[in-house]
Design an enzyme around this catalytic site. Structure first.
Site, short mmCIF file in Angstrom:
data_model
loop_
_atom_site.label_atom_id
_atom_site.label_comp_id
_atom_site.label_asym_id
_atom_site.label_seq_id
_atom_site.Cartn_x
_atom_site.Cartn_y
_atom_site.Cartn_z
N PRO A 151 0.81 -1.21 0.00
CA PRO A 151 0.00 0.00 0.00
C PRO A 151 0.85 1.26 0.00
O PRO A 151 2.08 1.21 0.04
CB PRO A 151 -0.77 -0.13 1.31
CG PRO A 151 0.25 -0.75 2.23
CD PRO A 151 1.05 -1.71 1.37
N TRP A 152 0.15 2.41 0.04
CA TRP A 152 0.85 3.69 -0.03
C TRP A 152 1.09 4.34 1.32
O TRP A 152 1.74 5.38 1.39
CB TRP A 152 0.10 4.67 -0.93
CG TRP A 152 -1.38 4.77 -0.77
CD1 TRP A 152 -2.32 4.28 -1.64
CD2 TRP A 152 -2.12 5.40 0.29
NE1 TRP A 152 -3.59 4.55 -1.18
CE2 TRP A 152 -3.50 5.24 -0.01
CE3 TRP A 152 -1.77 6.08 1.44
CZ2 TRP A 152 -4.51 5.74 0.80
CZ3 TRP A 152 -2.76 6.58 2.27
CH2 TRP A 152 -4.11 6.41 1.95
N LYS A 176 4.52 -5.60 -6.41
CA LYS A 176 3.94 -4.41 -7.03
C LYS A 176 3.62 -3.38 -5.96
O LYS A 176 2.72 -3.57 -5.14
CB LYS A 176 2.65 -4.74 -7.79
CG LYS A 176 2.23 -3.56 -8.71
CD LYS A 176 0.77 -3.58 -9.08
CE LYS A 176 -0.10 -2.88 -8.07
NZ LYS A 176 0.14 -1.39 -7.99
N PRO A 177 4.35 -2.27 -5.93
CA PRO A 177 4.03 -1.21 -4.97
C PRO A 177 2.81 -0.42 -5.43
O PRO A 177 2.37 -0.53 -6.57
CB PRO A 177 5.29 -0.33 -4.99
CG PRO A 177 5.86 -0.53 -6.36
CD PRO A 177 5.53 -1.94 -6.75
N SER A 178 2.27 0.39 -4.54
CA SER A 178 1.15 1.26 -4.89
C SER A 178 1.51 2.16 -6.06
O SER A 178 2.66 2.61 -6.19
CB SER A 178 0.75 2.11 -3.69
OG SER A 178 -0.15 3.14 -4.07
N SER A 228 -6.92 -2.52 1.28
CA SER A 228 -8.30 -2.38 1.72
C SER A 228 -9.00 -3.73 1.73
O SER A 228 -8.54 -4.71 1.12
CB SER A 228 -9.05 -1.43 0.79
OG SER A 228 -9.17 -2.02 -0.51
N GLU A 249 -3.49 -8.77 4.76
CA GLU A 249 -3.45 -7.82 5.88
C GLU A 249 -4.25 -6.61 5.43
O GLU A 249 -3.79 -5.82 4.62
CB GLU A 249 -2.00 -7.46 6.23
CG GLU A 249 -1.83 -6.92 7.65
CD GLU A 249 -2.26 -5.49 7.81
OE1 GLU A 249 -3.40 -5.26 8.27
OE2 GLU A 249 -1.47 -4.60 7.49
N CYS A 283 -3.72 1.17 9.46
CA CYS A 283 -4.82 0.25 9.73
C CYS A 283 -4.95 -0.07 11.21
O CYS A 283 -5.99 -0.56 11.65
CB CYS A 283 -4.68 -1.02 8.91
SG CYS A 283 -3.06 -1.80 9.01
N GLU A 379 -13.82 2.28 7.81
CA GLU A 379 -12.47 2.82 7.94
C GLU A 379 -12.38 4.19 7.26
O GLU A 379 -12.74 4.33 6.08
CB GLU A 379 -11.46 1.86 7.32
CG GLU A 379 -10.02 2.20 7.64
CD GLU A 379 -9.07 1.10 7.20
OE1 GLU A 379 -8.09 0.85 7.92
OE2 GLU A 379 -9.31 0.49 6.15
#
Length: 476
Positions: A151-152, A176-178, A228, A249, A283, A379
């Site tokens: 995630p970012w 793969k990054p955000s 998410s 996660e 999170c 969230e």
């Protein structure tokens, strides 16, 4: 000004994508375009997976000691290039540089050293004669090629959480990054050159479609995502269709339960920091305060004062507690969450944008909310904390567990019995006592319910990237 087009990292080299489609990387501090990233194609994913498959033939048979040596060398390189990693990440996130250096780079190097050691300490059932005339033992083996999506919110640290246990266990990785925060991951890839064999770590850039192409690749043995719930469900469905393993996660809506005997000032300060750190883009953030009705008003006053002292700022500002929200779309969602609050809810402080440029949002405390309000159930992922009151322990447990998430929670009390009962009753993967949000490499991190399954960090996290094989040998 020339805008750089970033490249994928495949088989130990940076290579251009086969796609002509690109995404602008926008600095959330001033909304300027700082780079462009390709939207990698199926062909790019195929190339990365093929490289990982070739590398696995050797890396998967490498001794734990050699894998440890490589990961320790990578940790040293990370620390030596702290400033470069920080600069790259802050172009994409706007986080305070001091926070990134201390909480992601330094901590990330330490976590990688833990995983390096854990590579040599995998456990299984002892060999024995469980049937007369036969000896049985268990092999704990790497799974193969692992696809990972990060995630970012903590780009560098999340990359470490993904690659550390996977590589320690002997797997190879396509990561793969955000699409909004790839640059620090690319620095990590470059630092791995000459340390990790070619193809052991590969980085593919792109959007959600690229991530789906990676997750759906039939050659993967496991797919892992931090993101998410919506994204996690998509990954789980895709993995199920191919009967491959998934490691999820996902989101959280962490309650912080404050009892009447708690140190109110300490609780207010700890919860404010845990809810607003990183702009609430965490999170495990303390997003829901449940406070005993007898101390509700005093606690709210203290929480508002503590929150108002936690100011956002620019990356170079030593006094900035947090930076902007990550991107325009997410910023818009947080703004809409506050704008759509029900009439009975009261914004005690904040609730507004700060400045005209950049995605800065004020620390926000909302009271008088109901358990079924969207702001309580969903969230927000921004610097927003809600406060509700409870009358007794049973009601506190019901409210704390009364959401779809189960990642983390905290309990604030001086009573040992309360601590023991609450730590059992709370349906959360982590329970903090008189604190909220500290993490250590030695302990597992992961949730229940819609917060996902699988563990990051700890030896349990490494085990998640292994498979068990029973070998049975006849004595004859």
């Amino acid at each position: 000004m020339t805008i750089d087009l970033l490249k994928n990292y495949i088989d130990g080299a940076f290579v251009e994508s086969s796609s002509s489609e690109t995404i602008d990387l926008v600095n959330p501090v001033d909304e300027t375009v700082v780079a462009r990233t390709p939207v990698s194609t199926d062909a790019d994913v195929d190339a990365a997976v093929a490289a990982a498959q070739r590398a696995f033939r050797t890396w998967g048979r490498t001794t734990p000691g050699r894998r440890q040596t490589a990961l320790l060398a990578l940790a040293d390189a990370i620390e030596a290039h702290t400033d470069e990693i920080v600069e790259a990440q802050c172009r994409n996130t706007g986080q305070p540089k001091a926070v990134v250096a201390a909480e992601e780079v330094k901590v990330g190097a330490d976590q990688l050293r833990f995983f390096a050691g854990a590579a040599r300490l995998l456990e299984g059932k002892s060999a024995g004669e469980y049937m007369e005339g036969f000896t049985s033992y268990v092999r704990r083996e790497p799974i193969g090629v692992v696809g990972q999506v990060t995630p970012w919110n903590y780009p560098f640290m999340m990359a470490i959480w993904k690659i550390g246990p996977a590589l320690a266990a002997g797997n190879t990785v396509v990561l793969k990054p955000s699409d909004t925060t790839p640059e620090s991951t690319l620095v990590l890839a470059r630092l791995s050159q000459g340390i990790l064999p070619d193809g052991v770590l590969n980085v593919i850039l792109g959007n959600a479609a690229t991530g789906a192409s990676l997750v759906e690749h039939p050659a993967l043995g496991l797919v892992s995502i931090t993101g998410s719930v919506r994204a996690g469900i998509a990954v789980a469905v895709s993995a199920a269709k191919q009967v491959k393993r998934a490691h999820l996660e996902l989101g959280g809506k962490a309650p912080a339960v404050v009892f009447a005997d708690a140190d109110i000032d300490k609780a207010a300060g700890g919860i404010a920091e845990a809810g607003i750190f990183n702009g609430g883009q965490d999170c495990t953030a303390a997003t829901r305060v449940l406070v005993h009705e007898s101390v509700h008003d005093a606690f709210v006053d203290a929480l508002v004062a503590k929150a108002e002292a936690l100011a956002p700022g620019l990356p170079d500002d030593p006094d900035a507690f947090y930076g902007p929200l990550n991107n325009a779309a997410h910023f818009g969602r947080v703004v809409e969450k506050i704008a759509s609050l029900p009439s009975h809810a009261k914004v005690r402080t904040g609730g507004n944008r700060i400045g005209d440029t950049g995605f800065f949002f004020a620390p926000t405390i909302v009271t008088d909310v109901a358990q079924d309000d969207a702001i309580v159930q969903e969230e927000t992922f921004g610097p927003v904390i809600t406060v509700q009151s409870f009358s007794d322990e049973e009601q506190a447990i019901e409210m704390a567990n009364g959401v779809d998430y189960g990642l983390a929670a905290s309990v604030w009390t001086r009573d040992h019995g309360t601590v023991q009962r609450m730590s059992v009753a709370l349906d959360s993967g982590a329970v903090w006592i008189n604190c909220h949000i500290p993490l250590v490499a030695e302990m597992p991190h992961g949730g229940f319910k819609q917060s996902g399954y699988g563990k990051d960090l700890s030896a349990y996290g490494v085990e998640d990237y292994t498979r068990l094989k029973h070998v049975m040998s006849s004595h004859d």
